[in-house]
Design a protein around this motif. Structure first.
Motif, mmCIF file in Angstrom:
data_model
loop_
_atom_site.group_PDB
_atom_site.id
_atom_site.type_symbol
_atom_site.label_atom_id
_atom_site.label_comp_id
_atom_site.label_asym_id
_atom_site.label_seq_id
_atom_site.Cartn_x
_atom_site.Cartn_y
_atom_site.Cartn_z
ATOM 1 N N SER A 261 2.612 13.391 -44.233
ATOM 2 C CA SER A 261 1.983 12.245 -43.567
ATOM 3 C C SER A 261 1.442 12.642 -42.202
ATOM 4 N N TYR A 503 -2.112 15.921 -50.134
ATOM 5 C CA TYR A 503 -1.987 14.650 -50.850
ATOM 6 C C TYR A 503 -1.233 14.829 -52.168
ATOM 7 N N ARG A 506 2.470 15.396 -51.507
ATOM 8 C CA ARG A 506 3.147 14.138 -51.184
ATOM 9 C C ARG A 506 3.292 13.278 -52.432
ATOM 10 N N ASP A 522 -1.928 8.252 -53.620
ATOM 11 C CA ASP A 522 -2.342 9.555 -53.109
ATOM 12 C C ASP A 522 -3.224 10.290 -54.114
ATOM 13 N N THR A 525 -6.707 8.954 -53.983
ATOM 14 C CA THR A 525 -7.470 9.427 -52.823
ATOM 15 C C THR A 525 -8.209 10.711 -53.169
#
Length: 699
Positions: A261, A503, A506, A522, A525
């Protein structure tokens, strides 16, 4: 004077270091070994040694090992007809602690030895140990001291990360060694990951945020450390370590999410156009090498004085053997951004895991058309600048080309436009400021053509068998039109970490904590960036060959060859033959996860037997990593980490499947040259049993 030098037996002589004169930009470094160890007792010496750490990462891309220990033997790539590192892909009896040579059956003397990574990583670790040991007493300026320590902790963590990912437990040496030491202990994987994570935590704490201390785009920052801290924490909590990692899992995953993050907030958002990461490379130190998405890169430029021992040779490994097709309609040279060394041939899985219609990454990554830059047979009607190689990436359920002839032969046309469909060339694929349509007519002879499927059968490997196909669509992420010699070094940086991977890291952490909604967010994205944007020409293609436009060699016949070879087109519509020409946006967003996945992903789930939500989610992320990170130097360690190496290699890599073995090939062999050099504390040689205890299982 106690001069330092690099000696190729890794840990046994760990005083070896690289260092350079202090500079604002490590690319201006001047390699030298004229200094004594006393130089490192000065602030200038330790700062110079810190700058030199950037040189250590260039090693990864300097020769055949770049793909051998990262891409071969996985689901994504197999070997083509060049067999230099075949044993790294096939896991045959030449793959072992001693390493393959021509005497043991290697195709040539360039085969990667298991000690290559081992030795080079310990060279860098030795330099880091010197900085960490001396910084507090030598450098009084706190800001400069912390900057040096941050870099040293980061590279030591990174080098140990690579060692442990490949070999499992290794020797942990965290202090400088004086003289020759030959009695070492091998640490457990648990202890090794503790060290890696500690080093990355220290680097993360000491870096000054996103401060580019040695040149924007090539400098490690807090976000770089955060990214690799997250990867290390995820590795410790993954399947390969399930025998001992239960106590770490939840806390590691939560810390990894926090680290990701930070990087995402500090360096986001993603670069809007996927092509800007690789295809739109326009020349040395171009703006696209400075994108915020890039967290770590091995830097290169055109200054011959700063190349050091290892230049960038990665442009050699992904292209098919285009110069040999059909007698050489496409000859190689500096005007084409790659050498046709046919090392890394994509598998059927790699082509099939993309949505061929809606995923722009596929068509911005694979090179499917080469222009003819030589007329071999005038009677064929092919002119310079006509398509000379056409690779159609169709899908299994496509029956358009069932009756068509494909291959590479100058004796007779191997494929004509039997279906009357050449939309790339008839509808103006080259929509640029100066280029119009190409004059290609129905029935025109294309000297070299291939297709993935006929009659529902994967026929791509059957073209040009000798004995393994050298005719395939390769990827373009290393193409470089800045070379000044056919086999000269590339001058473009090599991306080693970027935010799209952050991403996905995560997302995997969220999956392992059961937070599938956060994971899908995520993943989406990353997938939104991969969609076609409204107005995009889906037939347009470019790559780093375009840097030749500003290459001093771009004159005369070289300029003609460049224009003829690089046609700025792909085979999107030939590969999707029922699709009308469109410039509409596409949509790749998931609406359900991990169930009701796209059909290409569901096919993989069946093949690998992924049934639980966690298994399906992790395998989907592995698939998405292929689509996003294909060829980016980490696939083997990712599959080993997740416990999926054996299963996916057997499912998708026909050359690896017969030999790859569980409880053996998840780790590399410890180099025999290192083991043979070890001594007991009393100076005696190790017994055969002691040597065997050092080695990984099965070798």
């Amino acid at each position: 004077m106690n001069n330092l030098k690099n000696i190729g037996i890794g840990l046994l002589l760990m005083t070896g270091v690289f260092f350079a004169s202090c500079s604002e930009d490590f690319l201006d470094e001047e390699q030298t070994n004229a200094y004594s160890t006393a130089y490192f007792d000065t602030p200038e010496g330790l700062q110079a040694l810190t700058v030199s750490l950037y040189g250590n990462i260039r090693w990864h891309f300097g020769f055949e090992w770049s793909y051998g220990n990262t891409l071969y033997g996985t689901d994504e790539f197999t070997n083509a007809n060049d067999l230099t590192n075949e044993m790294w892909n096939t896991y045959d009896n030449r793959f072992g602690p001693v390493g393959a040579s021509t005497a043991t059956g290697a195709a040539n003397g360039n085969a990667t030895n298991p000690n290559a990574l081992w030795d080079e990583m310990y060279y860098g670790i030795a330099s880091c140990n010197t900085i960490i040991a001396k910084a507090e007493t030598v450098i009084s300026d706190l800001k400069i001291r912390n900057r040096c320590l941050a870099h040293a902790y980061f590279l030591r963590g990174y080098n140990y990360y690579r060692l442990v990912a490949q070999y499992g437990g290794v020797v942990l040496q965290t202090k400088p060694i004086e003289g020759v030491v030959r009695n070492y202990e091998r640490a457990t994987e648990e202890k090794c990951w503790e060290q890696v994570i500690s080093d990355f935590r220290n680097a993360y704490t000491l870096f000054e945020g996103e401060v580019f201390t040695y040149g924007k785009g090539i400098t490690w920052t807090k976000a770089t450390a955060a990214h690799f801290l997250a990867k290390a924490l995820l590795f410790r909590s993954s399947e390969r370590n399930d025998a001992w990692n239960n106590a770490y899992k939840d806390t590691d995953l939560k810390e990894a999410i926090d680290a990701c993050s930070y990087a995402i907030t500090a360096r986001g958002p993603l670069t809007p156009n996927y092509s800007d990461l690789y295809a739109n490379w326009t020349g040395i130190d171009c703006p696209n090498e400075q994108l915020n998405e890039i967290l770590m890169a091995a830097g290169h430029n055109a200054d011959a004085a700063t190349v050091g021992r290892f230049g960038n040779r990665t442009y050699s490994y992904f292209a098919p053997q285009f110069s040999s097709f059909s007698g050489g309609w496409v000859r190689r040279g500096v005007w084409i951004g790659s050498m046709d060394f046919q090392r890394c041939r994509p598998t059927e899985y790699t082509y099939g895991i993309f949505d061929h219609v809606n995923d722009a990454r596929m068509w911005k990554t694979f090179r499917t058309v080469y222009g003819a830059n030589t007329v071999v047979t005038a009677s064929a009607g092919v002119k310079v600048g006509d398509p000379g190689i056409v690779m159609i990436l169709n899908t299994k359920n496509d029956n358009t080309y069932n009756g068509a002839k494909f291959g590479a032969s100058v004796q007779a046309p191997t494929w004509t436009d039997v279906n009357g469909r050449l939309p790339e060339w008839n509808t103006g694929a080259r929509q640029t400021a100066t280029a119009g349509t190409l004059a290609v007519k129905k029935g025109q002879f294309v000297p070299n053509s291939s297709v993935l499927y006929q009659n529902g059968v994967y026929v791509a490997p059957t073209f040009k068998n000798q004995p393994i196909c050298n005719f395939f669509a390769g990827i373009n992420k290393t193409e470089c039109g800045s070379r000044t010699a056919e086999r000269g070094d590339s001058h473009r940086d090599v991306i080693m970490a970027r935010l799209a991977e952050t991403y996905l890291v995560r997302a995997e952490c969220y999956v392992r904590l059961g937070q599938y909604g956060n994971a899908m967010q995520d993943i989406n994205t990353v997938r939104v960036r991969a969609q076609w944007k409204a107005g995009e020409n889906r037939s347009y293609y470019n790559d780093g060959s375009q840097a030749f436009k500003v290459n001093p060699l771009n004159t005369g016949t070289s300029a003609t060859a460049f224009a003829a070879s690089n046609l700025d087109m792909n085979t999107y519509y030939l590969s999707n033959p029922t699709l009308a020409v469109t410039t509409a946006a596409s949509d790749l967003r998931l609406t359900s996860f991990p169930n009701n996945l796209p059909p290409e992903d569901e096919a993989v789930m069946v093949k690998v037997g992924a049934s639980t939500d966690k298994e399906r989610a992790i395998n989907f992320i592995l698939n998405e990593s292929t689509r996003e990170l294909l060829g980016e130097w980490q696939r083997w360690e990712t599959l080993s980490r997740t416990g999926m190496l054996i299963k996916r290699a057997k499912a998708f890599n026909a050359e690896a499947a017969p030999n790859i073995t569980a409880n053996k090939h998840e780790l590399r062999p410890i180099p025999q040259s290192f083991i043979d050099g070890l001594l007991n504390d009393d100076g005696s040689n190790l017994s055969s049993a002691q040597k065997a205890a050092w080695q990984n299982p099965g070798y």
